[in-house]
Write a protein that holds these residues in place. Structure first.
Motif: not given
Length: 130
Positions: A1-3, A114, A5-6, A63, A118
């Motif tokens: 899972m991408t950062a 994360a 998305n987390r 994103r 992000v």
């Protein structure tokens, strides 16, 4: 899972907590007299809605969303606008992460890292307008 998305999942858990934004502002306003001064005449109900949208925009930017909203935020917060000094964003992020730790039961060091990664991308863009 991408950062990203987390962070989005963590943010969803935080938003489900009714006092998340109040907790953030308690930490943020306590972090500096300069910040308290900026909010003396602020409608906090409206401000919490702006914060909710602003965090979402930071995550969406990470994103791949266009930077249009963050550029507008950077301009409105520049020295010609609300005069939000770049170092105050560090206090903002620290306060947000304290609130995340309190309201996301799954927040661990990886999730908090994360968040930093992000949101840091968009925060750096906003700071660049100062």
């Amino acid at each position: 899972m991408t950062a990203a998305n987390r962070v989005m999942q963590s943010y969803g858990r935080c938003c489900a907590s009714p006092n998340f934004f109040d907790t953030f502002y308690q930490h943020f306003l306590a972090s500096s007299p300069a910040i308290r001064d900026k909010f003396t005449k602020t409608n906090m109900v409206a401000q919490k809605q702006l914060l909710r949208a602003g965090i979402l925009n930071l995550v969406l930017y990470a994103r791949g969303m266009s930077d249009t909203k963050l550029r507008a935020l950077g301009q409105s917060h520049s020295r010609e606008g609300l005069d939000i000094r770049p170092e105050l964003y560090d206090l903002w992020l620290d306060s947000l992460l304290l609130a995340v730790k309190e309201h996301d039961k799954d927040a661990d060091s990886d999730i908090l890292a994360a968040w930093r990664e992000v949101l840091g991308k968009g925060i750096n863009l906003i700071k660049s307008y100062y």
